[in-house]
Design a protein around this motif. Structure first.
Motif, short mmCIF file in Angstrom:
data_model
loop_
_atom_site.label_atom_id
_atom_site.label_comp_id
_atom_site.label_asym_id
_atom_site.label_seq_id
_atom_site.Cartn_x
_atom_site.Cartn_y
_atom_site.Cartn_z
N PHE A 1 27.70 -41.12 1.68
CA PHE A 1 26.54 -42.03 1.75
C PHE A 1 26.41 -42.80 0.44
N VAL A 2 26.45 -42.09 -0.68
CA VAL A 2 26.32 -42.73 -2.00
C VAL A 2 27.45 -43.74 -2.21
N LEU A 3 28.67 -43.35 -1.88
CA LEU A 3 29.80 -44.27 -2.06
C LEU A 3 29.65 -45.50 -1.19
N THR B 1 22.58 -49.18 -10.75
CA THR B 1 21.25 -48.58 -10.82
C THR B 1 20.32 -49.17 -9.77
N ALA B 2 20.43 -50.48 -9.49
CA ALA B 2 19.58 -51.10 -8.47
C ALA B 2 19.89 -50.53 -7.09
N ALA B 3 21.16 -50.39 -6.76
CA ALA B 3 21.54 -49.86 -5.44
C ALA B 3 21.08 -48.42 -5.28
N LEU B 4 21.27 -47.61 -6.31
CA LEU B 4 20.85 -46.22 -6.21
C LEU B 4 19.34 -46.09 -6.19
N SER B 5 18.63 -46.94 -6.93
CA SER B 5 17.17 -46.94 -6.90
C SER B 5 16.67 -47.27 -5.51
#
Length: 163
Positions: free
Chosen positions: A8-10, A55-59
């Motif tokens: 999912f993260v990837l 950081t924007a995508a993970l946020s």
């Protein structure tokens, strides 16, 4: 952290058009092509210049920064407690990279050959090479997890490790 969470993260980061490479325990499991142990976190290397997009995508996916040891590394944590340990890399024209260390005179080197592909749950993922994994597992007292990971690399690749 489960294989589904890693994928999912990837996928979140792929859709953000950033390049990352899986390291640490998940990186070893990606190299050997199977999950061999439980993982408490996910180690990712990323291009320093892409850090704002990372950081924007993970946020947006719900992760919040929980540790800032920049320029060496930083950690983001999901609401469920899952952690991603992020390592910024500066790339050279020849494809090699360096990561800052706590001793600015001795950055961590990544030769161009360190960036390879492995698999997690039969899905191809970018990861660090076996040689790079062995390189990073030197100079400290290994944990049982470190010993397990190096045993997997010896088993699958027949390479020599120092423990």
């Amino acid at each position: 952290m489960s294989a589904d969470e890693v994928l999912f993260v990837l996928d979140v980061l792929r859709r953000a058009r950033v390049e990352v490479w899986v390291g640490g325990g998940w990186g070893v499991d990606a190299l050997v092509g199977e999950q061999t142990r439980d993982h408490r976190d996910l180690d990712l290397m990323h291009r320093l210049e892409q850090e704002p997009a990372v950081t924007a995508a993970l946020s947006e996916a719900g992760y919040v920064e929980s540790l800032d040891w920049r320029p060496v590394r930083f950690v983001v944590t999901a609401p469920d407690g899952g952690e991603i340990d992020l390592h910024p890399l500066v790339f050279a024209a020849n494809g090699s990279a360096t990561q800052s260390s706590f001793d600015p005179r001795n950055p961590f080197p990544y030769p161009a050959s360190a960036f390879v592909t492995g698999t997690i749950s039969s899905t191809p993922v970018p990861c660090l090479s076996a040689a790079q994994q062995v390189h990073f597992h030197q100079g400290y007292e290994p944990t049982p997890r470190d010993r397990h990971d190096m045993a997997q690399l010896r088993r699958v690749f027949g390479i020599t490790t120092h423990f």
